[in-house]
Design an enzyme around this catalytic site. Sequence first.
Site, short mmCIF file in Angstrom:
data_model
loop_
_atom_site.label_atom_id
_atom_site.label_comp_id
_atom_site.label_asym_id
_atom_site.label_seq_id
_atom_site.Cartn_x
_atom_site.Cartn_y
_atom_site.Cartn_z
N TYR A 154 37.72 31.52 41.18
CA TYR A 154 37.54 33.04 41.25
C TYR A 154 37.56 33.48 40.15
O TYR A 154 37.31 34.97 39.99
CB TYR A 154 38.81 32.99 42.22
CG TYR A 154 38.79 34.37 43.11
CD1 TYR A 154 37.54 34.72 43.69
CD2 TYR A 154 39.61 35.33 43.04
CE1 TYR A 154 37.38 36.00 44.64
CE2 TYR A 154 39.62 36.61 43.74
CZ TYR A 154 38.37 36.93 44.45
OH TYR A 154 38.28 38.03 45.05
N LYS A 161 40.76 41.71 40.72
CA LYS A 161 41.70 42.01 41.91
C LYS A 161 43.21 42.28 41.58
O LYS A 161 43.90 43.18 42.43
CB LYS A 161 41.95 40.83 43.05
CG LYS A 161 40.45 40.52 43.68
CD LYS A 161 39.95 41.91 44.28
CE LYS A 161 38.91 41.54 45.43
NZ LYS A 161 38.19 42.94 45.72
#
Length: 252
Positions: A154, A161
């Site tokens: 990720y 994020k």
Amino acid sequence: MSDLLKGKKILVMGVANKRSIAWGCSQMMMENGAELIFTYQNDRIKKSLSRLVSEEEKLVECDVSDDASIENAFKLVNERFGKVDGILHAIAFANKEELGGEIMQASREGYALAQDISAYSLIAVAKYGREILNDPSSIVTLTYFGSERAIPNYNVMGVAKASLEASVRYLARDMAKYGTRVNAISAGAIKTLAVTGIKGHSELLKMSEERTVDGESVTIREVGGTCAFLMSDLSIGVVGDVIYVDKGVHLI
Ligand SMILES: NC(=O)c1ccc[n+]([C@@H]2O[C@H](COP(=O)([O-])OP(=O)(O)OC[C@H]3O[C@@H](n4cnc5c(N)ncnc54)[C@H](O)[C@@H]3O)[C@@H](O)[C@H]2O)c1
């Protein structure tokens, strides 16, 4: 379903197709009485969005990498529909080569791009959105657990994020005086177009599904229920928060 959002106009940013989390949110908001307006990134996305929304005047082009595009889009929304009561920001992007392997391989440009589209864009949306948001109003964005844990592959998106969630808190503080609440939903892993860019996404989805309390992935409609709540006056006391809608994956 209910009149929870009756009389509310919500601007939805980020429907690419029927699998999009923003579409699950749209369905739940419509079923609860909201009127929706949609932005799309480019002509390709407009084509697939048109299959879901037939009224052409409700579709407005907006590429969040470009301030002028956001400003023009919101002006157009204001001209056509007047002020809105909420904005859903369900937008993220990173180059495919950044979503695999080790974070040390992240390029300066790839890191910056992920930050720009996936985190800064919320600030830009809030900045121009201020002109078209009613008092009271609500901004909701979508985040993921990879902001807190080192999820395989990720990488730059996890860092983006984390920035997005911090941006939610600063925006919530600064938008409060204009009557706008800002919150995030941390959704569980769902198979969408965006997820397929992540290396090994099938394993990620499987691993996530196994960790839900009932062994079944959260759905876009289940995420949408919380979005409808956050857009409604029921959530008036929820400010600058991140709400998990992942069927308990973050607990284990
Ligand atoms: N799918 C998941 O497992 C999951 C989990 C948690 C959070 N999220 C987040 O949910 C949000 C929505 O993603 P999704 O999974 O529904 O995928 P999606 O591919 O359906 O939606 C992503 C949207 O971002 C838009 N977008 C990308 N770059 C843009 C730009 N420059 N300007 C305007 N729009 C742009 C795309 O057009 C698309 O509509 C993202 O923020 C994503 O990170 C997804």
